[in-house]
Design a protein around this motif. Structure first.
Motif, short mmCIF file in Angstrom:
data_model
loop_
_atom_site.label_atom_id
_atom_site.label_comp_id
_atom_site.label_asym_id
_atom_site.label_seq_id
_atom_site.Cartn_x
_atom_site.Cartn_y
_atom_site.Cartn_z
N ASN A 1 8.20 -50.91 6.18
CA ASN A 1 7.50 -49.88 5.41
C ASN A 1 8.31 -49.54 4.16
O ASN A 1 9.08 -48.58 4.14
CB ASN A 1 7.25 -48.63 6.26
CG ASN A 1 8.52 -48.10 6.92
OD1 ASN A 1 9.35 -48.86 7.38
ND2 ASN A 1 8.65 -46.78 6.97
N THR B 1 5.59 -46.67 2.56
CA THR B 1 5.14 -45.63 3.48
C THR B 1 6.33 -44.97 4.18
O THR B 1 7.22 -45.64 4.67
CB THR B 1 4.20 -46.22 4.54
OG1 THR B 1 3.15 -46.93 3.89
CG2 THR B 1 3.60 -45.14 5.40
N PHE C 1 -1.78 -50.98 6.49
CA PHE C 1 -0.96 -52.15 6.81
C PHE C 1 -1.82 -53.37 7.07
O PHE C 1 -2.90 -53.29 7.66
CB PHE C 1 -0.09 -51.86 8.04
CG PHE C 1 0.70 -50.58 7.91
CD1 PHE C 1 1.78 -50.52 7.04
CD2 PHE C 1 0.34 -49.44 8.60
CE1 PHE C 1 2.50 -49.35 6.89
CE2 PHE C 1 1.05 -48.27 8.47
CZ PHE C 1 2.14 -48.22 7.61
N GLU D 1 2.95 -54.01 4.80
CA GLU D 1 2.13 -53.12 3.98
C GLU D 1 1.15 -53.90 3.12
O GLU D 1 1.40 -55.05 2.75
CB GLU D 1 3.01 -52.24 3.11
CG GLU D 1 3.84 -51.24 3.88
CD GLU D 1 4.65 -50.34 2.97
OE1 GLU D 1 4.72 -49.14 3.25
OE2 GLU D 1 5.20 -50.85 1.98
#
Length: 764
Positions: free
Chosen positions: A364, A367, A402, A427
């Motif tokens: 990530n 995010t 994702f 992602e």
């Protein structure tokens, strides 16, 4: 330059050989080093050389230390030649640096882009700024050939050109003659008796070419594709009772001209076996009846490896619900060759109970960790629960942030009762530009777009700006949603909008309908899949009469005024247990919405219900259904406001008809919608030819039925419009794209037909 570099390479070899003779040829009496000088450095830092010497100023020098020093300096890979000279008590280190790669370029490459080739060479150690080495350049040429062979370009030739430039640097140019790709001309399967060659060849991901080979490249040989084809072949036999099927060998032959490839697959089918029974063995925690209910293997039917694998997975998952993360279930066949029957013994060993120590998240980049962690239902320091982990994965997938999510259970070294969960996500871009377009004789080309960020600044918040620049329908709308406005998952949505619609030009009017307002909505989760939303809004609607205004609008305005204010109160419920929000294959989505306007001069109620059901009918095939019902009416002596009407037609509704044109029409011919709505859709989603199991690119066939009705009209099935057609669904970089070609099969005079439609960012 090539010859000079080869001479340098030869000098290096001579120097290395000389190391072994140094002690005997150039023996020096030991002495105390008073000073150390380095000569010949251009780019290498002196500290790098000093750090490699096994002696310092003030220490004693010996031939053994000199030999070790030369060996260490050559080991750095930075020098073509190294010599040690002694002047009194001063030691002089004379070096000749290797050239440095100043640039890497490619010529004649069409199959690969430059970045891909640069990355491949970097992985073997050849890159700008690194020392040049002829052996490394040869490896680079071989690596480029390997890259081309992976694309079935077996005739590719690579020529390396080395160009010296100032400051002891070189430029490398790899000139590639790609040639034509080798094609698969023949595929033979030897040993098959139960199934025909054509049936088995249809299972393979490689073939001898077809009308889509230019896109799929399925006639190009690839070891990865061949291995996938062999697995498909093995799976096909094991699903049909051939328990002892095996692939004996695979031969791949390339023609001398490197243009044609022949593949031969040798198989042994074995006998076909029927399941005589299933028996449980081992420790089932005293819950044999619950585990028996998970068995999908059916006695009397041919042995099916997929059913066995499905049963084993269901059992291990069920063990996981009780904390047994390392449970093992093994299917042991007891074969009766006389009758070609097999009894399966499912032996279980639950092993030990475990709890989760840590949940580690990786991948990530954008995010934030908390966005993922707050979707987890499996908590750290609690007993391992496979059902909670599965629900956690589905919740993360439903975020839509994702491309891929993988949760791996890893044992903790030295702690037999602990595991870590490693969550790896890939992602995808969450910002999108949503485009809509349609063409009709009335509106010509209508365009609109929405700028959307579903994961703003990695926070999980949703932001959207909707702009429609159509000549006849203009919209500006801003929406923001915070899915975790409170820590326990209460969401908050804010919306502000302005919409103005005008009639079609061919209707000869210039009236308009403008609505401006805003809304605040909170969503409260009551269960894992159920959320209830409470909302309030304020909006003002103005009717600008202009000319040729529909009678329904004029009648409403004459009775209640050309400007109306409403304070709609909304209450809605949503249940979503789909496996994915982006590409669902199973599960159901339901929405029930109620809207009440009783606090201002516009008084009405309005309700709608939507249900979507996804049914997997095979590994790559999904059957999808959608149903929508809407109903509205006025309160007291007031009629249902015409500007609150439902609309149908177009993508997301009944395809093949222009967007929002079904239902009642005014005497002017304008579509004014209705207070009642009924829409039913069905889709069969299939893999795109040549795309394998890629769920982001699929074909679908569909059938749509629906219409809207006035507040005084009866809902009659005979009035429903219908269409059938085919379409393409693609998860594009700009968002979900759906292209549909529809053929209306039930129409009425005056219906506005639009057979070809597309939209980015819609479903059904």
């Amino acid at each position: 330059m090539k010859k000079s570099l080869k001479r340098l390479h030869a000098r290096t070899l001579v120097s290395v050989v000389a190391l072994a003779l140094a002690a005997h040829v150039w023996a020096v009496e030991p002495f105390t080093v008073r000073d150390i000088r380095i000569e010949g450095l251009q780019r290498v830092e002196p500290g790098t050389v000093f750090a490699s010497l096994p002696f310092r100023v003030g220490e004693q020098y010996t031939d053994e230390k000199g030999t070790a020093a030369i060996r260490a300096l050559f080991g750095l890979g930075l020098f073509n030649d190294v010599r040690l000279e002694v002047a009194g008590n001063v030691l002089v280190v004379v070096v000749e640096e290797r050239p440095t790669v100043a640039g890497v370029d490619f010529a004649g490459t069409r199959e690969f882009d430059r970045d891909t080739l640069v990355k491949a060479l970097r992985e073997i150690g050849l890159a700008e700024g690194r020392p040049y080495d002829q052996a490394l350049a040869d490896r680079a040429a071989q690596e480029l050939k390997r890259q081309y062979i992976s694309r079935s370009l077996y005739g590719a030739e690579v020529v390396t050109t080395v160009t010296p430039i100032e400051r002891n640097r070189v430029n490398l140019t790899f000139t590639v003659t790609e040639g034509e790709p080798a094609r698969i001309r023949d595929i033979r399967i030897v040993g098959n008796q139960a199934f025909s060659d054509a049936t088995l060849r249809d299972l393979l991901e490689v073939d001898t070419g077809g009308f889509l080979s230019w896109y799929t490249k399925s006639d190009r040989y690839s070891r990865v594709k061949l291995n996938a084809s062999l697995e498909a072949l093995r799976s096909y036999y094991l699903q049909r009772g051939f328990l002892e099927f095996r692939i004996d060998s695979t031969q791949v032959a390339i023609a001398p001209d490197k243009q044609d490839i022949s593949i031969t697959i040798n198989i042994t089918e074995g006998d076909r076996f029927v399941v005589s029974g299933v028996r449980l063995d081992g420790n089932y925690l005293g819950q044999e009846d619950e585990f028996k209910s998970l068995v999908t293997i059916r006695p009397g039917e041919p042995y099916n490896a997929d059913q066995v694998a499905e049963t084993i997975k269901a059992m291990t998952d069920y063990f996981g619900n009780f904390g047994y993360a390392f449970a093992q279930v093994e299917a042991r066949p007891e074969i009766d060759r006389a009758s070609n029957r097999v009894q399966l013994v499912l032996a279980a060993e639950p092993s030990r109970r475990a709890y989760v120590r840590r949940i580690n998240i990786s991948g990530n980049v954008r995010t934030r960790d908390e966005v993922i962690r707050r979707e987890f239902r499996q908590l750290e320091s609690s007993w391992y629960d496979s059902d909670r982990i599965r629900r956690s994965r589905d919740r993360i997938d439903r975020l839509g942030f994702f491309r891929d999510i993988n949760i791996e259970t890893v044992e903790v070294p030295g702690a037999p009762d602990q595991v870590d969960l490693n969550v790896a996500v890939v992602e995808k871009p969450t910002g999108s530009l949503q485009l809509t377009a349609g063409f009709s004789s009335a509106e010509k080309l209508g365009l609109g777009f929405t700028i959307r960020q579903e994961n703003a600044f990695g926070s999980g918040n949703y932001l959207s700006l909707d702009l429609n620049t159509s000549k006849y329908n203009r919209t500006v709308a801003f929406t923001t949603i915070d899915p975790y406005f409170t820590a326990d998952g209460v969401s908050r949505a804010l919306e502000a909008y302005y919409r103005r619609s005008r009639p079609y030009e061919d209707q000869g009017g210039n009236y308009s309908l403008a609505t401006m307002g805003g809304a605040l909505r909170f969503g409260v989760p009551f269960t894992e899949v159920d959320t209830v939303y409470f909302g309030v809004g304020v909006e003002s609607t103005e009717i600008d009469p202009g000319t040729n205004i529909p009678a329904a609008y004029l009648d409403y305005a004459s009775r209640f005024g050309y400007r109306s204010t409403a304070v709609p109160l909304t209450l809605s419920w949503s249940r979503d247990d789909r496996d994915s929000a982006l590409v669902p294959t199973r599960g159901r989505l339901q929405r029930l919405t109620g809207e009440l306007g009783a606090l201002a001069d516009t008084r009405y109620w309005r309700t709608s219900y939507q249900i979507q059901q996804y049914l997997p009918i095979a590994r790559d095939y999904t059957l999808a259904f959608n149903g929508e019902v809407g109903w509205g009416d006025g309160l007291g002596d007031r009629p249902f406001p015409v500007f609150k009407n439902f609309y149908a037609g177009g993508l997301g509704s009944v395809r093949g008809f222009q967007q929002g044109t079904l239902g009642p029409r005014d005497v002017t011919g304008a579509s004014i919608g209705g207070a009642k709505k009924l829409v039913l859709n069905g889709e069969l989603l299939t893999p795109f030819p040549g795309a394998g199991s890629d769920r982001t690119l699929r074909l679908y066939g569909f059938a749509d039925v629906g219409n809207v009705f006035g507040d005084r009209d009866r809902v009659e099935l005979s009035s429903l419009r219908a269409s059938v057609g085919i379409g393409l669904a693609w998860i594009s970089p700009l968002g979900p794209l759906r292209l549909a070609y529809a053929q209306p099969v039930r129409t009425e005079p005056g219906d506005r037909i639009q057979k070809l439609q597309f939209q980015i960012g819609t479903s059904f």
